[in-house]
Design a protein around this motif. Structure first.
Motif, PDB file in Angstrom:
ATOM      1  N   ASP A  79      58.979 -17.341 -16.958  1.00  0.00           N
ATOM      2  CA  ASP A  79      59.689 -16.298 -17.564  1.00  0.00           C
ATOM      3  C   ASP A  79      58.740 -15.475 -18.417  1.00  0.00           C
ATOM      4  N   ALA A  80      59.170 -14.590 -19.299  1.00  0.00           N
ATOM      5  CA  ALA A  80      58.395 -13.701 -19.991  1.00  0.00           C
ATOM      6  C   ALA A  80      56.903 -14.533 -20.694  1.00  0.00           C
ATOM      7  N   GLU A  81      57.369 -15.637 -21.197  1.00  0.00           N
ATOM      8  CA  GLU A  81      56.476 -16.704 -21.797  1.00  0.00           C
ATOM      9  C   GLU A  81      55.850 -17.495 -21.070  1.00  0.00           C
ATOM     10  N   HIS A  82      55.905 -17.420 -19.696  1.00  0.00           N
ATOM     11  CA  HIS A  82      55.291 -18.331 -18.716  1.00  0.00           C
ATOM     12  C   HIS A  82      55.413 -19.968 -19.306  1.00  0.00           C
ATOM     13  N   ARG A  83      56.510 -20.350 -20.034  1.00  0.00           N
ATOM     14  CA  ARG A  83      56.911 -21.470 -20.413  1.00  0.00           C
ATOM     15  C   ARG A  83      56.851 -22.584 -19.224  1.00  0.00           C
ATOM     16  N   VAL A  84      56.031 -23.764 -19.426  1.00  0.00           N
ATOM     17  CA  VAL A  84      56.049 -25.123 -18.744  1.00  0.00           C
ATOM     18  C   VAL A  84      56.635 -26.049 -19.743  1.00  0.00           C
ATOM     19  N   LEU A  85      57.882 -26.495 -19.770  1.00  0.00           N
ATOM     20  CA  LEU A  85      58.575 -27.528 -20.509  1.00  0.00           C
ATOM     21  C   LEU A  85      58.547 -28.962 -19.642  1.00  0.00           C
ATOM     22  N   LYS A  86      58.442 -29.700 -20.580  1.00  0.00           N
ATOM     23  CA  LYS A  86      58.403 -31.163 -20.402  1.00  0.00           C
ATOM     24  C   LYS A  86      59.782 -32.019 -20.923  1.00  0.00           C
ATOM     25  N   ALA A  98      61.147 -33.797 -15.284  1.00  0.00           N
ATOM     26  CA  ALA A  98      59.900 -33.999 -15.932  1.00  0.00           C
ATOM     27  C   ALA A  98      59.085 -32.688 -16.251  1.00  0.00           C
ATOM     28  N   GLU A  99      59.401 -31.804 -15.481  1.00  0.00           N
ATOM     29  CA  GLU A  99      58.466 -30.559 -15.631  1.00  0.00           C
ATOM     30  C   GLU A  99      59.261 -29.186 -15.218  1.00  0.00           C
ATOM     31  N   LEU A 100      59.476 -28.318 -16.056  1.00  0.00           N
ATOM     32  CA  LEU A 100      60.341 -27.127 -15.747  1.00  0.00           C
ATOM     33  C   LEU A 100      59.461 -26.035 -15.978  1.00  0.00           C
ATOM     34  N   MET A 101      59.174 -25.219 -14.769  1.00  0.00           N
ATOM     35  CA  MET A 101      58.345 -24.279 -14.602  1.00  0.00           C
ATOM     36  C   MET A 101      59.050 -22.942 -14.744  1.00  0.00           C
TER      37      MET A 101
END
Length: 406
Positions: free
Chosen positions: A15-22, A9-12
């Protein structure tokens, strides 16, 4: 062997880009991460794990623990809760118990503490010597620590043993004791504090350990303002830990130490590192000290780490989730900032935030292709639940270097 973890559901990433993927997925190959992206575009793999709409984040990086010990300090804790002030002298109680415990039992106890930490999502941890306080027992502690922890720190300068002359003991720490532990350790630390080691003694320890090729850390500014932060910056220490009492000049010095830091790119760090401020909120609560000023440090541009300080006297917990929750609820960090401090921040404090397939020493504390596959899956749809549901055990699954540990 590859494993696809999908339906996240949420991938925190942290990383360098501070990505939070849904609606994300991750592929693990061996001990490394080989792919990250949307679940709809995930490649095939040998095996698959359905996250079931749960959140995934990097495994905790606990950059400050004291796991090599025996004995019990419950009475000291009870006295402190009844109003007695904390002082460094309680370390001596643990020293006596540790010296009297066999190698087998010290190792068994430490392995149990590591297993407890891993079961709660910690995938990389540091630990220190410091409960031996003579040449034989410090070397023994370092040797045992090297078999149970990812990083080992020499802390012969934890306390001057009862009856010892402080200057003579400092000479021992800088000479024969350092030589005895050197094969087993990467770091050195000193407790620069009233009741422990003075500024001059701390300076001697740091210089001797630096000359021996060790990275440096400092216990500083825990019980009051003092020279710990300034010494840390002067010597280029990787971290200064506790940092409860900071002057404006201390915060400025820590921020200034990162002036040449260029941040991170896809392959790791660029520029000159400064000194990380490591906050230990579980210890602050147990000793009834003011919580470290994490919000002020971050606002000033100082990288912050969160660590458990697991030890028998002032912070007998390995729960990094508790530290993250406290940082959000009481130190005014956002959930993302607190999780970053407990993952990437800890890795930065250990100089392990960089590394990929090219150099063979894979980064920890963040999720990116080529980094070590240290993953922490929560039994919740987002990391916000760590603070939203305080005290609830949310660890659902853990992978450490690609191997499922829970």
């Amino acid at each position: 062997m590859s494993t696809l973890i999908t339906n996240i559901a949420e991938l925190m990433t942290q990383d360098a880009e501070h990505r939070v993927l849904k609606d994300a997925a991750v592929v693990i190959e061996g001990e490394r991460i080989s792919w990250i992206g949307p679940a709809s575009a995930a490649p095939a793999a040998d095996d698959a794990v359905d996250a079931g709409g749960r959140a995934l984040l990097p495994g905790w990086v606990d950059s400050h623990t004291h796991l090599i010990f025996a004995g019990d300090r419950t009475a000291e804790f009870e006295a402190r809760m009844a109003g007695q002030s904390y002082s460094a002298g309680g370390i001596a109680v643990t020293t006596g118990a540790t010296r009297g415990t066999s190698d087998f039992d010290l190792t068994r106890l430490a392995l149990g503490r590591v297993a407890e930490a891993v079961s709660q999502g910690t995938t990389y941890l540091e630990t220190k010597t410091g409960y031996g306080l003579d040449v034989e027992n410090e070397a023994r502690s370092a040797r045992i620590a090297s078999t149970v922890a990812d990083e080992v720190t020499y802390l012969g300068a934890h306390l001057v043993p009862a009856g010892a002359d402080a200057e003579e003991y400092t000479d021992l720490v800088c000479g024969p004791m350092l030589a005895a532990v050197r094969p087993y350790v990467r770091w050195a630390d000193v407790f620069c504090e009233q009741g422990a080691f003075t500024e001059d003694q701390s300076r001697r320890v740091l210089q001797a350990c630096k000359d021996a090729g060790l990275g440096l850390r400092v216990h500083g500014n825990q019980l009051g303002e003092g020279p710990g932060v300034q010494l840390s910056v002067e010597f280029g220490a990787a971290s200064v830990d506790h940092v409860n009492y900071l002057s404006a000049a201390d915060i400025d010095a820590l921020a200034g130490s990162w002036a040449a830091w260029q941040g991170t790119d896809a392959d790791g760090a660029t520029g000159t590192r400064g000194t990380v401020a490591t906050c230990l909120p579980a210890c602050d609560l147990s000793t009834r000290q003011p919580l470290a000023p994490g919000r002020e440090l971050l606002d000033a541009g100082v990288p912050v780490a969160l660590a458990s300080n697991c030890n028998p006297g002032t912070s007998y917990t390995s729960s990094m989730a508790f530290c993250v929750t406290t940082a959000v609820l009481q130190m005014r960090l956002s959930v993302h900032e607190a999780v970053r401090a407990a993952t990437y921040g800890g890795a930065l404090a250990l100089h392990r935030e960089v590394g990929n397939d090219a150099d063979g020493e894979r980064a920890v504390g963040s999720l990116a292709v080529g980094h070590r596959a240290d993953l922490h899956m929560l039994n919740a749809p987002s990391a916000t639940h760590l603070a939203y549901r305080p005290g609830i055990p949310l660890t659902h699954a853990v992978w450490r270097a690609g191997v499922r540990a829970r």
